[in-house]
Write a protein that holds these residues in place. Sequence first.
Motif, PDB file in Angstrom:
ATOM      1  N   ALA A   1       0.861  -1.186   0.000  1.00  0.00           N
ATOM      2  CA  ALA A   1       0.000   0.000   0.000  1.00  0.00           C
ATOM      3  C   ALA A   1       0.893   1.229   0.000  1.00  0.00           C
ATOM      4  N   ARG A   2       0.500   2.244  -0.766  1.00  0.00           N
ATOM      5  CA  ARG A   2       1.266   3.480  -0.858  1.00  0.00           C
ATOM      6  C   ARG A   2       0.363   4.661  -0.553  1.00  0.00           C
ATOM      7  N   GLY A   3       0.972   5.748  -0.073  1.00  0.00           N
ATOM      8  CA  GLY A   3       0.215   6.972   0.156  1.00  0.00           C
ATOM      9  C   GLY A   3      -0.871   6.816   1.200  1.00  0.00           C
ATOM     10  N   ASN A   4      -2.065   7.316   0.885  1.00  0.00           N
ATOM     11  CA  ASN A   4      -3.169   7.283   1.848  1.00  0.00           C
ATOM     12  C   ASN A   4      -3.561   5.875   2.243  1.00  0.00           C
ATOM     13  N   LEU A   5      -3.475   4.930   1.303  1.00  0.00           N
ATOM     14  CA  LEU A   5      -3.829   3.557   1.647  1.00  0.00           C
ATOM     15  C   LEU A   5      -2.863   2.998   2.683  1.00  0.00           C
ATOM     16  N   ALA A   6      -1.582   3.331   2.573  1.00  0.00           N
ATOM     17  CA  ALA A   6      -0.611   2.874   3.576  1.00  0.00           C
ATOM     18  C   ALA A   6      -0.957   3.432   4.955  1.00  0.00           C
ATOM     19  N   LEU A   7      -1.328   4.695   5.003  1.00  0.00           N
ATOM     20  CA  LEU A   7      -1.711   5.299   6.282  1.00  0.00           C
ATOM     21  C   LEU A   7      -2.964   4.656   6.839  1.00  0.00           C
ATOM     22  N   TYR A   8      -3.873   4.286   5.962  1.00  0.00           N
ATOM     23  CA  TYR A   8      -5.097   3.586   6.381  1.00  0.00           C
ATOM     24  C   TYR A   8      -4.763   2.225   6.986  1.00  0.00           C
ATOM     25  N   TRP A   9      -3.892   1.479   6.326  1.00  0.00           N
ATOM     26  CA  TRP A   9      -3.453   0.204   6.885  1.00  0.00           C
ATOM     27  C   TRP A   9      -2.822   0.411   8.261  1.00  0.00           C
ATOM     28  N   ASP A  10      -1.971   1.419   8.375  1.00  0.00           N
ATOM     29  CA  ASP A  10      -1.272   1.658   9.639  1.00  0.00           C
ATOM     30  C   ASP A  10      -2.259   1.937  10.767  1.00  0.00           C
ATOM     31  N   ARG A  11      -3.326   2.664  10.458  1.00  0.00           N
ATOM     32  CA  ARG A  11      -4.328   2.953  11.490  1.00  0.00           C
ATOM     33  C   ARG A  11      -5.066   1.693  11.913  1.00  0.00           C
ATOM     34  N   MET A  12      -5.166   0.728  11.017  1.00  0.00           N
ATOM     35  CA  MET A  12      -5.770  -0.559  11.390  1.00  0.00           C
ATOM     36  C   MET A  12      -4.938  -1.284  12.443  1.00  0.00           C
ATOM     37  N   GLY A  13      -3.637  -1.161  12.308  1.00  0.00           N
ATOM     38  CA  GLY A  13      -2.725  -1.958  13.118  1.00  0.00           C
ATOM     39  C   GLY A  13      -2.281  -3.175  12.329  1.00  0.00           C
ATOM     40  N   ALA A  14      -1.128  -3.712  12.666  1.00  0.00           N
ATOM     41  CA  ALA A  14      -0.501  -4.775  11.888  1.00  0.00           C
ATOM     42  C   ALA A  14      -1.383  -6.020  11.774  1.00  0.00           C
ATOM     43  N   ASP A  15      -1.920  -6.494  12.890  1.00  0.00           N
ATOM     44  CA  ASP A  15      -2.694  -7.736  12.851  1.00  0.00           C
ATOM     45  C   ASP A  15      -3.964  -7.584  12.028  1.00  0.00           C
ATOM     46  N   ALA A  16      -4.663  -6.466  12.214  1.00  0.00           N
ATOM     47  CA  ALA A  16      -5.904  -6.250  11.460  1.00  0.00           C
ATOM     48  C   ALA A  16      -5.599  -6.074   9.973  1.00  0.00           C
ATOM     49  N   ALA A  17      -4.492  -5.402   9.643  1.00  0.00           N
ATOM     50  CA  ALA A  17      -4.138  -5.215   8.233  1.00  0.00           C
ATOM     51  C   ALA A  17      -3.783  -6.550   7.586  1.00  0.00           C
ATOM     52  N   LYS A  18      -3.057  -7.390   8.295  1.00  0.00           N
ATOM     53  CA  LYS A  18      -2.724  -8.699   7.741  1.00  0.00           C
ATOM     54  C   LYS A  18      -3.980  -9.536   7.514  1.00  0.00           C
ATOM     55  N   ALA A  19      -4.880  -9.488   8.469  1.00  0.00           N
ATOM     56  CA  ALA A  19      -6.133 -10.241   8.317  1.00  0.00           C
ATOM     57  C   ALA A  19      -6.942  -9.707   7.144  1.00  0.00           C
ATOM     58  N   MET A  20      -6.970  -8.386   6.979  1.00  0.00           N
ATOM     59  CA  MET A  20      -7.697  -7.784   5.865  1.00  0.00           C
ATOM     60  C   MET A  20      -7.109  -8.222   4.536  1.00  0.00           C
ATOM     61  N   VAL A  21      -5.785  -8.260   4.419  1.00  0.00           N
ATOM     62  CA  VAL A  21      -5.136  -8.664   3.177  1.00  0.00           C
ATOM     63  C   VAL A  21      -5.523 -10.096   2.808  1.00  0.00           C
ATOM     64  N   VAL A  22      -5.461 -10.993   3.765  1.00  0.00           N
ATOM     65  CA  VAL A  22      -5.842 -12.385   3.497  1.00  0.00           C
ATOM     66  C   VAL A  22      -7.311 -12.456   3.091  1.00  0.00           C
ATOM     67  N   ARG A  23      -8.154 -11.760   3.802  1.00  0.00           N
ATOM     68  CA  ARG A  23      -9.599 -11.774   3.508  1.00  0.00           C
ATOM     69  C   ARG A  23      -9.879 -11.231   2.107  1.00  0.00           C
TER      70      ARG A  23
END
Length: 492
Positions: A387-409
């Motif tokens: 993820a780059r730019g705003n999407l990267a910041l959005y992932w970061d606000r999710m937190g690592a575990d939630a972002a990883k789960a979202m990617v798999v989903r």
Amino acid sequence: MTMDRRTFSLAGLGGLGLAAMGAAQPALAARKAKKAASPAVAPKKPGQSDVIVLGAGVSGLQAAWMLEQEGKSVTVIEARERVGGRIWTLLDQPGYPEMGFNSMAAGYGRGLDAAARAGVEMVEVGARWRSGPPPLLWINGKPMTRAEWAAFPGNPLPEKLKMLMPGEVVGKLVSDNNRLADWSSWHDPANAALDISLYEYLKAQGLSDAAIHLCNDIAPYYGVNAWDVSSLMMEYNDGFVKGQAAAGPESLSVKGGNIHLATGMAKLLKGDVLLGREVVAITQDGASVTVHIADGSTFSAPHVICSLPFSALRNVKVLPALEGLQAQAVGQLGYQPISMVFVTATSPFWDEDKLAPGMWTDGPLGNVMPQRYGADLAEITGFIVQARGNLALYWDRMGADAAKAMVVRQIETLRPAAKGKVAAHSYFSWADERFNGGDVSFFGPGQVKWLDEMIKPAGRVHFCGEHTAQGARGLEGALESAERVALEVLTA
């Protein structure tokens, strides 16, 4: 031979020394005259170095090595518990995926020279990226080939550009419409009028707001959106990339992981490389500079080289305070938000659904990039989901575990054949990295005028790092800046 930054680095400085550069009389004469005219430097205390380098990325390590070759004693201070800066390899994952610096082109003369000295083996990796089918475009959750995208009613591009995939558009327009006759003059004040936003530039090329959002803001090459990036910097980068392409098609990485380049460079140094020492203040008093560490310890030297990114330096107290454009640059220079998840698959689901493994999406999944680092080019050792730019910041606000789960989903939702076959292992955010606050630096519109001012020494504090380079980007720019700053200290 003129004593410029290029010859200083690559004409065999390590074995020759300054004495072998006898033809460089103007610079050497100026150095001697300045020494004769300047007040005597305060005597060093026992164990005190001639120079302290802040930051053990490639720029700081290169500057330290160059100064040691000229007889200077150097201490390197690094806040992390590792060297390498924005080089970071996941050595515990298959294929050794890179979270930062990925590869160098055949024209990276400084980088290849550093690799040879560090004793690492460079291997060609470009074929691994080009192998396999091109990534599919996923719009609104549906895959499209290039031909399907060109005919898609929702394609917002002008007719002549409809065959381009969104990720290709900005680079193509900048390349075809580069206004710089000489890209290396990008920071010349004569080009100041060209320093407009990328948004204005793309609008002038006929893109609509919808097209700019899709082709830039979803996955910006630099920055967060088209408004916060200088088109002049983009044109400079285009010129640099074209120069690299002219040197040859190869893309080279360090066998076993790029982090070995940094560790190899560190091993070449005679002086201390002190890890886990966070700098909290830099103070100057006459002929000495003192570096204050978070644990209360201090180090002093006649000169300090600061290779810290400005996103980190802005959290360090500097006295006397920086002023003018230099202070403004330290306070405001942008750094690219990039976040990544490394994913592996237990079986090749892409063979089952007959779709290309790579994906460029307009949704929260970002870009899915297959990593072909197995025994042959057909083997996919994993995927870097980026993820780059705003999407990267959005992932970061999710937190690592939630972002990883979202990617798999998201992968399993878009590609049902992947259900139960993918696992997310590592999450890495450059914006959340404590001592970086972002990946590569970028200038906003109207900010290129900062460059020549922000790289000037502030008393006995000197600045290097990729963000201070004038004629190269990335790792090559970091090494270029090390040449400049080492010569600057030697001629001070």
